[in-house]
Design a protein around this motif. Structure first.
Motif, PDB file in Angstrom:
ATOM      1  N   SER A 127       0.833  -1.197   0.000  1.00 55.83           N
ATOM      2  CA  SER A 127       0.000   0.000   0.000  1.00 55.83           C
ATOM      3  C   SER A 127       0.865   1.243   0.000  1.00 55.83           C
ATOM      4  N   CYS A 128       0.233   2.343  -0.408  1.00 59.67           N
ATOM      5  CA  CYS A 128       0.943   3.624  -0.413  1.00 59.67           C
ATOM      6  C   CYS A 128       0.784   4.283   0.955  1.00 59.67           C
ATOM      7  N   ARG A 129       1.903   4.699   1.514  1.00 58.38           N
ATOM      8  CA  ARG A 129       1.873   5.323   2.836  1.00 58.38           C
ATOM      9  C   ARG A 129       1.176   6.684   2.796  1.00 58.38           C
ATOM     10  N   THR A 130       1.168   7.317   1.625  1.00 57.40           N
ATOM     11  CA  THR A 130       0.603   8.655   1.529  1.00 57.40           C
ATOM     12  C   THR A 130      -0.895   8.634   1.210  1.00 57.40           C
ATOM     13  N   CYS A 131      -1.291   7.935   0.111  1.00 60.85           N
ATOM     14  CA  CYS A 131      -2.704   7.990  -0.280  1.00 60.85           C
ATOM     15  C   CYS A 131      -3.463   6.722   0.074  1.00 60.85           C
ATOM     16  N   GLY A 132      -2.757   5.671   0.538  1.00 59.05           N
ATOM     17  CA  GLY A 132      -3.444   4.477   1.011  1.00 59.05           C
ATOM     18  C   GLY A 132      -3.845   3.477  -0.060  1.00 59.05           C
ATOM     19  N   THR A 146       7.737   3.509  -5.823  1.00 64.53           N
ATOM     20  CA  THR A 146       6.827   4.511  -5.275  1.00 64.53           C
ATOM     21  C   THR A 146       5.439   4.347  -5.882  1.00 64.53           C
ATOM     22  N   CYS A 147       4.449   4.965  -5.272  1.00 70.66           N
ATOM     23  CA  CYS A 147       3.057   4.883  -5.692  1.00 70.66           C
ATOM     24  C   CYS A 147       2.877   5.504  -7.083  1.00 70.66           C
ATOM     25  N   PRO A 148       2.322   4.725  -8.048  1.00 72.70           N
ATOM     26  CA  PRO A 148       2.111   5.280  -9.390  1.00 72.70           C
ATOM     27  C   PRO A 148       1.168   6.488  -9.384  1.00 72.70           C
ATOM     28  N   LYS A 149       0.314   6.587  -8.377  1.00 72.74           N
ATOM     29  CA  LYS A 149      -0.654   7.687  -8.344  1.00 72.74           C
ATOM     30  C   LYS A 149      -0.048   8.968  -7.788  1.00 72.74           C
ATOM     31  N   CYS A 150       0.639   8.841  -6.629  1.00 73.30           N
ATOM     32  CA  CYS A 150       1.052  10.069  -5.950  1.00 73.30           C
ATOM     33  C   CYS A 150       2.553  10.115  -5.644  1.00 73.30           C
ATOM     34  N   GLY A 151       3.274   9.033  -5.964  1.00 72.09           N
ATOM     35  CA  GLY A 151       4.708   9.045  -5.705  1.00 72.09           C
ATOM     36  C   GLY A 151       5.083   8.742  -4.267  1.00 72.09           C
ATOM     37  N   GLY A 152       4.069   8.387  -3.448  1.00 73.76           N
ATOM     38  CA  GLY A 152       4.334   8.087  -2.040  1.00 73.76           C
ATOM     39  C   GLY A 152       5.102   6.781  -1.873  1.00 73.76           C
ATOM     40  N   GLU A 153       5.596   6.550  -0.666  1.00 72.74           N
ATOM     41  CA  GLU A 153       6.373   5.347  -0.361  1.00 72.74           C
ATOM     42  C   GLU A 153       5.444   4.134  -0.292  1.00 72.74           C
TER      43      GLU A 153
HETATM   44 ZN   LIG Z   1      -0.141   7.091  -3.286  1.00 78.51          ZN
END
Ligand SMILES: [Zn+2]
Length: 211
Positions: A127-132, A146-153
């Motif tokens: 899961s993405c730590r930023t957007c879930g 990183t998250c393809p949507k928001c670049g989060g970890e």
């Molecule tokens: Zn994300």
């Protein structure tokens, strides 16, 4: 067309219920969405439920049943509905039968997936730590860090670790079996093999409901 989806977590119920809902033109009623709606709108039922949750207690079946009945009595459910996430227990299934009276559940679609496959699916999730947003590891490009949507970890949630997944499935298993037996006794249960591609499972479901 009054339908209930049954299956263990990770069997793909939510995805299939949404698709079927669009094909049949009847709403998809998820118990999770229903709860979020009542809590965020702070309805009478929402405040009642929150009272129990704040005390760390389970929301009693009668409160949940009221939310379900309230939802399926709305206009958009006149032609039917698809319930997901409810009933979870035998007591809830019996209460639902009483609440629906002359408009009972017609078919229960049980998406069967083995424990091994479920652990593979759930434990392969990050899961993405930023957007879930959750991702299936094997559906992501190999080098994605990183998250393809928001670049989060990206990380593996504690919930998605194999031993935790197994434990959760073991807890759910007896309830799902109990519900399957209950609805089989009412001749409403349809078993669907969920270990196949999403579209094949979807077409089996359409056949099962006679569409
Ligand atoms: Zn994300």
């Amino acid at each position: 067309m009054r339908l209930v989806f049954l299956g263990l977590a990770g069997a793909g119920k939510g995805t299939q219920a949404l698709v079927l809902s669009e094909k049949l033109g009847i709403p998809f009623v998820s118990s999770g969405d229903m709860f979020r709606h009542h809590l965020s709108q702070s309805t009478d039922l929402g405040r009642l439920a929150k009272g129990y949750m704040d005390k760390g207690e389970l929301v009693p079946d009668e409160v949940t049943i009221k939310m379900v009945v309230d939802r399926i009595e709305q206009r958009d459910c006149r032609k039917g509905f698809i319930l997901d996430g409810f009933p979870r227990t035998l007591a809830q299934a019996e209460a639902l039968d009483r609440a629906l009276g002359k408009g009972p559940v017609e078919k229960v679609l049980y998406i069967k997936v083995s424990e091994e496959e479920l652990v593979r699916r759930l434990a392969g999730r990050i899961s993405c730590r930023t957007c879930g947003t959750p991702y299936q590891l094997d559906a992501l490009p190999a080098q994605a860090k990183t998250c393809p949507k928001c670049g989060g970890e990206l990380y593996q949630r504690a919930d998605d670790k194999p031993e935790v997944v197994r434990k959760r499935l073991e807890l759910q298993w007896p309830e799902v079996q109990g519900l399957a037996g209950y609805y089989a006794g009412q001749k409403k249960l349809v078993e669907i093999n969920g270990e196949r591609p999403v579209d094949q499972v979807g077409s089996d479901l359409l056949k099962a409901v006679g569409a």
